[in-house]
Design a protein around this motif. Sequence first.
Motif, PDB file in Angstrom:
ATOM      1  N   GLN A  40      -8.707   0.833  -4.045  1.00  0.00           N
ATOM      2  CA  GLN A  40      -7.490   0.924  -3.233  1.00  0.00           C
ATOM      3  C   GLN A  40      -7.029   2.364  -3.103  1.00  0.00           C
ATOM      4  O   GLN A  40      -6.714   2.836  -2.003  1.00  0.00           O
ATOM      5  CB  GLN A  40      -6.385   0.078  -3.861  1.00  0.00           C
ATOM      6  CG  GLN A  40      -5.049   0.179  -3.103  1.00  0.00           C
ATOM      7  CD  GLN A  40      -3.923  -0.538  -3.833  1.00  0.00           C
ATOM      8  OE1 GLN A  40      -4.120  -1.138  -4.875  1.00  0.00           O
ATOM      9  NE2 GLN A  40      -2.721  -0.454  -3.276  1.00  0.00           N
ATOM     10  N   LEU A  41      -6.972   3.079  -4.210  1.00  0.00           N
ATOM     11  CA  LEU A  41      -6.496   4.464  -4.188  1.00  0.00           C
ATOM     12  C   LEU A  41      -7.448   5.386  -3.428  1.00  0.00           C
ATOM     13  O   LEU A  41      -7.032   6.419  -2.894  1.00  0.00           O
ATOM     14  CB  LEU A  41      -6.315   4.974  -5.620  1.00  0.00           C
ATOM     15  CG  LEU A  41      -5.174   4.331  -6.415  1.00  0.00           C
ATOM     16  CD1 LEU A  41      -5.277   4.694  -7.882  1.00  0.00           C
ATOM     17  CD2 LEU A  41      -3.824   4.750  -5.854  1.00  0.00           C
TER      18      LEU A  41
ATOM     19  N   GLY B  12      -9.253   4.354  -0.824  1.00  0.00           N
ATOM     20  CA  GLY B  12      -9.358   3.927   0.567  1.00  0.00           C
ATOM     21  C   GLY B  12     -10.709   3.331   0.907  1.00  0.00           C
ATOM     22  O   GLY B  12     -11.186   3.456   2.042  1.00  0.00           O
TER      23      GLY B  12
ATOM     24  N   THR C 215      -9.449  10.277  -6.856  1.00  0.00           N
ATOM     25  CA  THR C 215      -8.816   9.195  -7.596  1.00  0.00           C
ATOM     26  C   THR C 215      -9.133   9.289  -9.083  1.00  0.00           C
ATOM     27  O   THR C 215      -8.259   9.076  -9.935  1.00  0.00           O
ATOM     28  CB  THR C 215      -9.284   7.835  -7.049  1.00  0.00           C
ATOM     29  OG1 THR C 215      -8.881   7.727  -5.684  1.00  0.00           O
ATOM     30  CG2 THR C 215      -8.685   6.689  -7.844  1.00  0.00           C
TER      31      THR C 215
ATOM     32  N   LEU D  36       3.436   4.260   3.225  1.00  0.00           N
ATOM     33  CA  LEU D  36       2.061   4.773   3.181  1.00  0.00           C
ATOM     34  C   LEU D  36       1.852   5.726   2.009  1.00  0.00           C
ATOM     35  O   LEU D  36       0.783   5.747   1.398  1.00  0.00           O
ATOM     36  CB  LEU D  36       1.718   5.487   4.487  1.00  0.00           C
ATOM     37  CG  LEU D  36       1.550   4.614   5.730  1.00  0.00           C
ATOM     38  CD1 LEU D  36       1.323   5.484   6.957  1.00  0.00           C
ATOM     39  CD2 LEU D  36       0.398   3.645   5.554  1.00  0.00           C
TER      40      LEU D  36
ATOM     41  N   GLU E 120       2.779   3.662  -1.624  1.00  0.00           N
ATOM     42  CA  GLU E 120       1.764   2.703  -2.074  1.00  0.00           C
ATOM     43  C   GLU E 120       0.411   3.349  -2.322  1.00  0.00           C
ATOM     44  O   GLU E 120      -0.555   2.667  -2.650  1.00  0.00           O
ATOM     45  CB  GLU E 120       1.629   1.593  -1.019  1.00  0.00           C
ATOM     46  CG  GLU E 120       2.908   0.781  -0.852  1.00  0.00           C
ATOM     47  CD  GLU E 120       2.918  -0.050   0.423  1.00  0.00           C
ATOM     48  OE1 GLU E 120       1.853  -0.116   1.083  1.00  0.00           O
ATOM     49  OE2 GLU E 120       3.979  -0.610   0.751  1.00  0.00           O
TER      50      GLU E 120
ATOM     51  N   ARG F 260      -1.645   4.689  -0.227  1.00  0.00           N
ATOM     52  CA  ARG F 260      -2.671   4.495   0.793  1.00  0.00           C
ATOM     53  C   ARG F 260      -2.982   5.779   1.547  1.00  0.00           C
ATOM     54  O   ARG F 260      -4.020   5.882   2.207  1.00  0.00           O
ATOM     55  CB  ARG F 260      -2.220   3.414   1.780  1.00  0.00           C
ATOM     56  CG  ARG F 260      -2.250   2.008   1.184  1.00  0.00           C
ATOM     57  CD  ARG F 260      -1.840   0.985   2.210  1.00  0.00           C
ATOM     58  NE  ARG F 260      -0.406   0.992   2.449  1.00  0.00           N
ATOM     59  CZ  ARG F 260       0.148   0.635   3.592  1.00  0.00           C
ATOM     60  NH1 ARG F 260      -0.594   0.281   4.618  1.00  0.00           N
ATOM     61  NH2 ARG F 260       1.460   0.628   3.728  1.00  0.00           N
ATOM     62  N   VAL F 261      -2.085   6.744   1.475  1.00  0.00           N
ATOM     63  CA  VAL F 261      -2.269   8.031   2.146  1.00  0.00           C
ATOM     64  C   VAL F 261      -1.827   9.132   1.210  1.00  0.00           C
ATOM     65  O   VAL F 261      -0.803   9.016   0.545  1.00  0.00           O
ATOM     66  CB  VAL F 261      -1.436   8.079   3.457  1.00  0.00           C
ATOM     67  CG1 VAL F 261      -1.374   9.497   4.002  1.00  0.00           C
ATOM     68  CG2 VAL F 261      -2.038   7.160   4.501  1.00  0.00           C
ATOM     69  N   ARG F 262      -2.620  10.200   1.121  1.00  0.00           N
ATOM     70  CA  ARG F 262      -2.264  11.334   0.266  1.00  0.00           C
ATOM     71  C   ARG F 262      -2.196  12.612   1.078  1.00  0.00           C
ATOM     72  O   ARG F 262      -2.404  13.695   0.545  1.00  0.00           O
ATOM     73  CB  ARG F 262      -3.303  11.489  -0.859  1.00  0.00           C
ATOM     74  CG  ARG F 262      -3.366  10.316  -1.820  1.00  0.00           C
ATOM     75  CD  ARG F 262      -2.075  10.112  -2.573  1.00  0.00           C
ATOM     76  NE  ARG F 262      -2.205   9.122  -3.622  1.00  0.00           N
ATOM     77  CZ  ARG F 262      -1.191   8.603  -4.283  1.00  0.00           C
ATOM     78  NH1 ARG F 262       0.028   8.980  -4.001  1.00  0.00           N
ATOM     79  NH2 ARG F 262      -1.390   7.701  -5.218  1.00  0.00           N
TER      80      ARG F 262
ATOM     81  N   HIS G 114       6.521   5.449  -7.083  1.00  0.00           N
ATOM     82  CA  HIS G 114       5.280   6.166  -6.818  1.00  0.00           C
ATOM     83  C   HIS G 114       5.421   7.629  -7.203  1.00  0.00           C
ATOM     84  O   HIS G 114       6.495   8.174  -7.251  1.00  0.00           O
ATOM     85  CB  HIS G 114       4.898   6.057  -5.342  1.00  0.00           C
ATOM     86  CG  HIS G 114       5.759   6.882  -4.440  1.00  0.00           C
ATOM     87  ND1 HIS G 114       7.097   6.627  -4.260  1.00  0.00           N
ATOM     88  CD2 HIS G 114       5.471   7.957  -3.671  1.00  0.00           C
ATOM     89  CE1 HIS G 114       7.608   7.490  -3.408  1.00  0.00           C
ATOM     90  NE2 HIS G 114       6.644   8.322  -3.032  1.00  0.00           N
TER      91      HIS G 114
ATOM     92  N   THR H 216      -7.193   8.516   4.439  1.00  0.00           N
ATOM     93  CA  THR H 216      -7.360   7.349   5.280  1.00  0.00           C
ATOM     94  C   THR H 216      -6.866   6.114   4.561  1.00  0.00           C
ATOM     95  O   THR H 216      -7.166   5.919   3.408  1.00  0.00           O
ATOM     96  CB  THR H 216      -8.837   7.160   5.665  1.00  0.00           C
ATOM     97  OG1 THR H 216      -9.616   7.136   4.507  1.00  0.00           O
ATOM     98  CG2 THR H 216      -9.283   8.238   6.587  1.00  0.00           C
ATOM     99  N   ALA H 217      -6.132   5.300   5.281  1.00  0.00           N
ATOM    100  CA  ALA H 217      -5.579   4.113   4.630  1.00  0.00           C
ATOM    101  C   ALA H 217      -6.631   3.043   4.506  1.00  0.00           C
ATOM    102  O   ALA H 217      -7.589   3.006   5.223  1.00  0.00           O
ATOM    103  CB  ALA H 217      -4.411   3.592   5.461  1.00  0.00           C
TER     104      ALA H 217
END
Length: 301
Positions: free
Chosen positions: A54-55, A57, A85, A155, A158, A160-162, A289, A300-301
């Motif tokens: 998940q982290l 993507g 990650t 985004l 959670e 999903r985007v860094r 978070h 990328t999510a």
Amino acid sequence: MGDVTTMATTPQRRRPELAAFLRSRRARVTPQDVGMPPGLRRRTPGLRREEVAQLSGVGVTWYTWLEQGRPINASAQVLDAVARTLRLDAAEREHLYHLAEVAYAPGPIGDAWQVGAEVQGIIDALDPHPAVVYNARYDILATNPAYRHLFDVPLLREGRVRNVLWMLFTVDVSACPLVYRDRELPVMVATLRSAYGRHVGEPAWEDFVRGLSAASPRFAELWRSGDVVEPGPRVKTFWHPDVDRLRMTSVSLSINGMPENRIVVYTPNDAESWERLSRLRRLRPEPEHAPSPASAQATTA
């Protein structure tokens, strides 16, 4: 004949080594390290496979197969996401590439993924001023609590985007923290392009530009304009659902030993914004978070 046999079996020997390496790196990263709640009844130390997927993507099945040493193809883009990650340093990242049989391209200094305790301490000390460490691609390398309040966007929250550019161009307009997007986003893209000139042809950069262009027609349009500008102080207006608008002055500060990386600090531009920022802190003591090291395609999510 012996040489042929050796070459034929090398990939088979690397796969178990890759599997063991990934498991060992995953075991040392705790949920708290990546801004996740610890949870209860964790059977194994570190992150779970699905959390790494998940982290990073990527799909859970794909990551599971990678960690099991199955003969699947992995791109540099995906390996970079997994490396971020798992918080791999430069030597570990290179080792990961070799084990996965992907051509290794050393990342430039400007693409550092982590900051030391000293830099983290500086931005923490700047609180209640929102502060963040960006690299030249606008990857989020470190944040303080006030920044996480200001950019409390799903985004980012959670994981999903860094990357703040990726978030701003792909988030729903109703959730975008920037009020004057049409004015601010062109400047950010022009700033990105000014750094891109030093990284033309580098896989991570090319993948990032190509990926965000596909995800956002608006980014693609601005990128094609070719405009270039250096980072500098700006007054930006942010919107937060709890306190409405805040006018903030952003200032970039260079970091010794981390070329192309910068601390960006946001200061309320007027008394009303000061009051609203203070009220936001009272309403939300600390978001759950805490963005960890980022990079292009952890974006990328």
